[in-house]
Design an enzyme around this catalytic site. Structure first.
Site, PDB file in Angstrom:
ATOM      1  N   PRO A  50       8.326 -36.258  67.258  1.00 56.33           N
ATOM      2  CA  PRO A  50       9.154 -36.818  68.155  1.00 56.33           C
ATOM      3  C   PRO A  50      10.739 -36.153  68.206  1.00 56.33           C
ATOM      4  O   PRO A  50      11.405 -36.113  69.066  1.00 56.33           O
ATOM      5  CB  PRO A  50       9.315 -38.186  68.137  1.00 56.33           C
ATOM      6  N   LYS A  51      10.781 -35.349  67.183  1.00 56.42           N
ATOM      7  CA  LYS A  51      12.250 -34.892  66.636  1.00 56.42           C
ATOM      8  C   LYS A  51      12.505 -33.671  67.770  1.00 56.42           C
ATOM      9  O   LYS A  51      13.459 -33.196  67.724  1.00 56.42           O
ATOM     10  CB  LYS A  51      12.383 -34.513  65.200  1.00 56.42           C
ATOM     11  N   ASP A  52      11.246 -33.158  68.554  1.00 50.50           N
ATOM     12  CA  ASP A  52      11.420 -31.917  69.232  1.00 50.50           C
ATOM     13  C   ASP A  52      12.320 -32.298  70.587  1.00 50.50           C
ATOM     14  O   ASP A  52      12.987 -31.771  70.907  1.00 50.50           O
ATOM     15  CB  ASP A  52       9.999 -31.856  69.974  1.00 50.50           C
TER      16      ASP A  52
END
Length: 439
Positions: free
Chosen positions: A117-119
């Site tokens: 999810p850090k993308d």
């Protein structure tokens, strides 16, 4: 009696003659100018350019159509950024059967840039910095960040794609494959001793210092940009703008609980704000999944972080006493604070429960996940057992187990869990040591 004496009869006859003449004229026109007829038919089949944003409307089965603005695998996306978002929502069958509720997991490990999810967060932080003039593509600027791994990986990928360099500071007790991957992605990596946030050598503080030193250096016109994922509002807003709307669309607004862990706090804050405030799901139960050693569980349940001697930012021991990476913290970040008032409950998950859940999902569902995802799934099960049967619970699968081989999965092997063959009819709750009070 002549027609001139009866104007109404005369008019009717004239119209009839004109209609018949028009038919013959039209047929003759088509015979004389067939190419004009073909061009006319062709124009009817083509939509006018600019008349529709996405072309002609096509009715589809809603269960089969994508809710996203682009459908990966069908068409072209612009660069690696185009592979971020629109991840599937997976029904985890074994957990759903064990709890009597539908447990759905947002497969964030399928994001196409850094696989987490850090993308979403990394892309939004970079875009906001560019809009503010803090980063200029192609000018030699460097992005600095303090991270336990996933945010650094996402930043390293996107930095290269957008013409920047990346410098990542991370604790030296993180899985070695994360720093190895960062090296292969062209990032500069500093593994530093574990230290409290009050220490200048803490990995976040060090990244901030490195960015300031870069910008102040007289031998280069380039700048250093400290991404600051823990405090940057671009973190939670990334999830409020993308993850939350995706979950709402994929469930068609039918969800009873949302369960997620918190490191920076951006995911749980951003998704919750979208669902509760923007979509009006006031009855939605939001539950924090917290690993052992983290103070957030007590903050949500009791309003304090342990005792007065261990309040936020004052703890002098190791940051979090757990093998879980990515979630769990003993201070309140700006991102977490944004959504803290909207969180209804918290579940404490032990390392042993996380390990057993990770192994269970491999055996029963073929899902290979990392430590934070395992914590989320345990908390989702506990949450489901407190809700009416048939409720729908959504959680997050953060990253793949391939980033946790040398630490988390090595410990699972040491526990002997990989030597055991789990039966398909084995009781999940007994494996996790959880009691179902509804029985």
């Amino acid at each position: 009696m002549s027609l001139s004496d009866h104007p109404r009869v005369y008019g009717t006859a004239a119209l009839a003659v004109a209609f018949i003449a028009g038919i013959f004229a039209t047929l003759g026109f088509k015979d004389l100018y067939p190419e004009l007829e073909a061009r006319y038919q062709g124009r009817r089949k083509r939509p006018r350019q600019g008349s529709m944003l996405f072309g002609p409307v096509r009715l589809e089965d809603r269960e089969e159509s994508s809710m996203s603005s682009h459908d990966r695998g069908h068409g072209i996306v612009d660069g690696i950024e185009g592979t971020i978002g629109n991840t599937p929502l997976i029904k985890i069958r074994s957990l759903s059967e064990a709890t009597g509720c539908t447990i759905l997991a947002k497969a964030e490990f399928l994001n196409g840039a850094g696989g987490s999810p850090k993308d979403r967060v990394a892309l939004n932080m970079i875009q906001v910095a560019e809009q503010q003039g803090l980063l200029s593509p192609g000018g030699g600027d460097t992005i600095y960040e303090g991270t336990v791994g996933s945010t650094g990986i996402s930043l390293a990928v996107l930095a290269r794609a957008r013409g920047y360099k990346a410098h990542i500071c991370m604790p030296d007790d993180m899985a070695i494959e994360k720093s190895d991957l960062l090296h292969h992605l062209g990032a500069t990596v500093e593994r530093v001793p574990v230290a409290p946030i009050t220490d200048p050598g803490h990995f976040v503080n060090l990244a901030r210092s490195r960015a300031k030193e870069h910008t102040a250096a007289s031998d280069t016109p380039s700048r250093g940009f400290f991404a600051d994922q823990f405090e940057s509002m671009a973190n939670y807003t990334a999830h409020m703008k993308t993850t939350g709307p995706e979950i709402y669309a994929q469930t068609e607004g039918r969800l009873d609980a949302f369960v997620a862990g918190a490191g920076t706090g951006g995911t749980i804050a951003g998704v919750t704000k979208h669902l509760k405030e923007e979509r009006g799901l006031a009855s939605l139960k939001v539950v924090l999944a917290d690993p052992q050693g983290s103070g957030l569980y007590n903050k949500i349940r009791h309003g304090v972080m342990y005792s007065s001697t261990e309040r936020e930012g004052k703890r002098r021991r190791q940051q979090v006493d757990t093998m879980v990476e990515g979630i769990g913290i003993n201070r309140i970040t700006e991102n977490f604070e944004v959504g803290r008032g909207l969180i209804d409950d918290a579940v404490k998950v032990t390392d042993e429960q996380a390990c057993r859940m990770a192994r269970w999902l491999v055996e029963h569902d073929g899902i290979f996940i990392g430590s934070s995802s395992a914590v989320n799934c345990v908390a989702a099960v506990v949450t489901a057992l407190k809700m009416p049967r048939g409720s729908q619970v959504v959680t997050i699968l953060c990253d793949s187990g391939t980033r946790h081989l040398s630490k988390f999965w090595k410990h699972i092997a040491a526990m002997g869990l990989e030597d055991e063959t789990q039966e398909q009819d084995e009781d999940l709750l007994a494996v996790l040591g959880i009691q179902d009070l509804r029985r």
